[in-house]
Design a protein around this motif. Sequence first.
Motif, mmCIF file in Angstrom:
data_model
loop_
_atom_site.group_PDB
_atom_site.id
_atom_site.type_symbol
_atom_site.label_atom_id
_atom_site.label_comp_id
_atom_site.label_asym_id
_atom_site.label_seq_id
_atom_site.Cartn_x
_atom_site.Cartn_y
_atom_site.Cartn_z
ATOM 1 N N VAL A 115 0.647 -1.256 -0.021
ATOM 2 C CA VAL A 115 0.153 0.019 -0.071
ATOM 3 C C VAL A 115 0.791 1.495 -0.020
ATOM 4 O O VAL A 115 0.391 2.268 -0.711
ATOM 5 N N LEU A 116 1.966 1.153 0.742
ATOM 6 C CA LEU A 116 3.030 2.235 0.845
ATOM 7 C C LEU A 116 3.815 2.241 -0.646
ATOM 8 O O LEU A 116 4.367 1.323 -1.144
ATOM 9 N N LEU B 82 -1.867 13.114 -3.818
ATOM 10 C CA LEU B 82 -1.018 12.158 -2.870
ATOM 11 C C LEU B 82 -1.448 12.142 -1.329
ATOM 12 O O LEU B 82 -1.654 13.208 -1.045
ATOM 13 N N VAL B 83 -1.389 10.938 -0.989
ATOM 14 C CA VAL B 83 -1.820 10.821 0.597
ATOM 15 C C VAL B 83 -0.513 10.483 1.247
ATOM 16 O O VAL B 83 0.251 9.361 1.341
ATOM 17 N N GLU B 84 0.125 11.848 1.453
ATOM 18 C CA GLU B 84 1.593 11.559 1.792
ATOM 19 C C GLU B 84 1.799 11.280 3.319
ATOM 20 O O GLU B 84 1.034 11.754 4.438
ATOM 21 N N ILE B 85 2.817 10.478 3.713
ATOM 22 C CA ILE B 85 3.276 10.538 5.034
ATOM 23 C C ILE B 85 3.880 11.477 5.456
ATOM 24 O O ILE B 85 5.110 11.809 4.722
ATOM 25 N N ALA B 86 3.654 11.899 6.692
ATOM 26 C CA ALA B 86 4.604 12.860 7.262
ATOM 27 C C ALA B 86 5.944 12.705 7.557
ATOM 28 O O ALA B 86 6.867 13.694 7.842
ATOM 29 N N ASN B 87 6.029 11.439 8.108
ATOM 30 C CA ASN B 87 7.379 11.084 8.556
ATOM 31 C C ASN B 87 7.625 9.777 8.180
ATOM 32 O O ASN B 87 8.061 8.453 8.738
ATOM 33 N N VAL C 104 9.924 6.471 6.536
ATOM 34 C CA VAL C 104 11.416 6.191 6.803
ATOM 35 C C VAL C 104 12.293 5.683 5.617
ATOM 36 O O VAL C 104 13.501 5.626 5.755
ATOM 37 N N SER C 105 11.656 5.861 4.434
ATOM 38 C CA SER C 105 12.464 5.613 3.213
ATOM 39 C C SER C 105 11.601 6.463 2.187
ATOM 40 O O SER C 105 10.425 6.409 2.032
ATOM 41 N N TYR D 240 9.033 4.437 0.069
ATOM 42 C CA TYR D 240 7.888 4.332 0.774
ATOM 43 C C TYR D 240 7.161 5.461 1.491
ATOM 44 O O TYR D 240 7.216 5.619 2.793
ATOM 45 N N MET E 198 0.557 6.808 0.595
ATOM 46 C CA MET E 198 -0.233 5.657 0.596
ATOM 47 C C MET E 198 -0.838 5.742 -0.804
ATOM 48 O O MET E 198 -1.260 6.644 -1.270
#
Lengths: 544, 484
Positions: A384-385, A400-405, A407-408, A411, A414
């Motif tokens: 999913v990532l 875009l459904v972005e991850i704020a933090n 790790v890579s 990814y 979402m």
Amino acid sequence: MVTVNVSKKRLLEKTGRRSDADLFEAMHQIKCPVDCEQDGNLIVEVTGDRPDLLSVEGIARNLRGYFGKETGLAKNGFANGKLEVVCDANALKLRPVVVGAVADGLKLTDERVKELFEFQEKLDLTNGRRRKKASIGLYDMAKLKPPFFFKALDADKTKFIPLKGGKEMSLNQILKELDKGREYAHLLNGMRKMPCLVDSAGEVLSLVPIINGESSAVTSGTRSIFVDHTGTDFSACNASLNIVCAHFADLGAKVTKVKITAGGKGFWTPDDSPIEMNVGVEQVNKMLGLKLSAKQIADCLGRQRIGAKVDGDNIKAGIPAYRADFLHPADLVEEIALGYGYAKFEPLAPSVYTKGGLSEGTLNENFVRDFLVGASFLEVYTHVLTNEGKIKKAQSGEELVEIANPVSSEYSVMRATVYPNLLDVLSKNSHNTYPQDLFEVGETVLFDGKEDVKMRTVQKACAVLCGPSANLSKIASVLSELCGKIFSGEKIEFVKNDFPQFIAGRSAAVLVGGKKIGFVGEASPVVLENFGLQMPVALFEVEI
Amino acid sequence: MNENEQRVLSALKAGGLDSVSIAKKTGLEQSTLGSVLAKLDADGLVALEKSEESKLELTGEGRKYSKQELPERRLIGAIKARMLLDDAVKKAGLAAGEKGIALSWARKNNWIAISSEGGKAFVQKTGDNESADERALKEISGGKKGRADVLAAKNLVARSLVKVIGEKSFSAKLTKKGAAQLTGAHDAGGNKGVVTSLTAQILKSGEWKGRQFAEYDLNTLVSPVSISKKHFYKEFLNRMKMHLVGMGFREIRSTLVETEFWNMDALFMPQDHPAREIHDIFRLNYKGILPHPGLTDKVVEAHERGLAGSRGWGYKYSKDKASQVIARSHDTGISARELVSNLKCPDKVFFVAHVFRPDEIDWKHFIEFNQLGGYVVDESISLPQLMGYLKSFAVDVCGAKNVKFAPSYFPFTEPSCEMMAEINGKWVELGGAGIFRPEMLAALGVDKPVIAWGLGLDRLAMLYLGINDMRELATSKIELLKQK
């Protein structure tokens, strides 16, 4: 889980065991299982609710109870001592809680001191929430002049030699230049005056909660230790102070209380009075499925080092002050189960009848999977990532459904569509024979202001044809057949619609009963080039 | 002679062809065609000419390295005296993905020796002769090609630096024997020939009567076929679901993104719990909406002052933090939502939930994975019952031989327990369970005892599917998808 290093030899000595035959199993049964053994040291995993087990003394204290060698409350009633810490109101505004104690008659070695520092660090990290809620300081009493003062001192003008700092530094310098300073600087964010402990000779004990002064450092020669806790939460500080004091007492020291004075009023710390909690025999037996007598229940608690008095059908428990994890009688029930021994319980086979069934989502998913495998598509499963680069290469117009933090950077988003992942799979298989016809049914995340989480999780079916003869007509035929099966009775339309990912004039929006559920088309050569594909691709993606 | 062989012979009737044309005419895959031609050649029916001329071409990565040297060369170039491995990697300016490549090839080339001291890895230079890979890369980028290069470049192909353009090609023509066979087979009018393919025409005309059918050679009967199938991991998940349904559990689903409220607060996890820190949760830059005040306020009260005879956590609750939108970090929040919206007694519920958690990415860790979890509502819940459910999951669902129980800690259950299970001769940590805390249930308005349970799925799947790297569960390899 927190990991701690414990000397096996010391643990055997402290518990009076000759061999480690039943030691590991016992430790598993009291919430500190051994992960592995390395050069005579045990790497122990302590559960998050038991900071008191973060030292060999704490584990041994509980094990002595478990083995029946020494049960009930440890006799740690601490007397009032001579030391006073006078707190300045301005300093308390910066860090509202100060508590402390003194341990005399210590006999330390380099190894004991190392253990003590590791113990302190683990407590700061867990119970202290990275020093925010509570942080510990340890000082050699012999090198200081009582009473002590808790003051707010100027961040530039105040100077002292910090532990292992090598030279005199201002408070601001410490925050900027030392590793520990930088690590915890956020806790003193922008303060002009910072909380410090000083002695009567003006010597700085510590800049809390950052670092101690070099002059009062604890070494193997230290006989008497002053331990302070400062923080934001009294119970967290008091519990942690009790944990450290119990450790000192088990090391053979004489622990005395310290008087904390603030605004003319004084009180003695730590508050080491046991926490009173009651639980009924019936409640215990119902939750544990046992038929224990009040006396047996009291014995179980005793093995967990908890004081217990039988009062008719009730048990009055006295929980040691170093146990901070008791909120409700349910916590006592678990403690009784531990004292009884989890290994002794007989599992009861399930006997409650209820009707089982798959969710609507799984039924739909499996229907589509059966259909597409039958139509000769190979199923893939992707994450999913995903990342913005892949989505851009696929020329998907999605938000875009972005991850704020993340790790890579691989990814960081979402997925809102599945097809970029399938193109990615194709791009990694250009060495294989064609056709490569793939599908995935998977979850995606779409913005939707009406949802309480601002997004909707949508299950989509995506299928790609990739090979010399892949074209819109072929993929649309499969889709039409599939939609006819899932949405029987509804009107299915392919409506002319251009998409950036498809060749103009060779794509359509898919409508079921007038509602748009997805798209179908022949991938644009630009997209194919972006993925290094030298074969035509036709694909569809629809909500199911 | 089988069907495929017959098709090839027919295709060659008009004259010799190269393999690409034969494939086109017969509709056979290149891979199948090779074995068919080899068989016909061996039987003396066709004359085969192989041409092994292949063209080598650099891939994008190969082009990059031919410009800036291979990672292992850059690594060895950075190593002078014995030094910390991390320093050497930094000095060599290797990109994130290049470190492993550089180390593994530098080792194979006998360029470096690695030793460890005090938990740190040190590296030492032991040689730096030009490697076969470097030579080959130079030659290919210089435009040389040919059979010898194919051999030298085998490694480079395996490293995806070079690709072979143009498969091995064959050309074939019918031998006299082959031509005779073909005539015989298709000589439907005369009565001498044997029938190799039963065609609609032969059936319709009745010509088959009195004719002999060519026999199949059972040694060459089968050839590889390309199949499409369901994904091995999805099928594993489905089998788990069917087991649970068989035990009377009903499946529910929920959303991939959650508010911290449902993911944690509703489970009585204090807002400063270590598992809620920034490095343990993926955040999204959005604020969600909290449930109606009747529910939210109860949760706030449970945290701040305690409910149902609890002392509470005694801190100031932040509704702002509660409304933070996150990628679901564990599956228990799903239970909280369902208990509020659809409480029944008795009830048995399960879910297979995709969850996200920042972690290292390696063979046994990944940042998104699946959890199997659920709950049981029943008036007579006790610890032995809970262990009974766990045991039946281990034995009936996962095929375990033995189970062991130990205490455990989850912020939302008390008492809690974990289970080790013996599967295929190995003891593995299979799952955990507990009775939901009274504070949590009281805040959600649940007046029945509830067991919560969860099993880790991905490790279990690896054990069952014989997969050694967690990332392979989402493999991109079509070969593996077809084979597993």
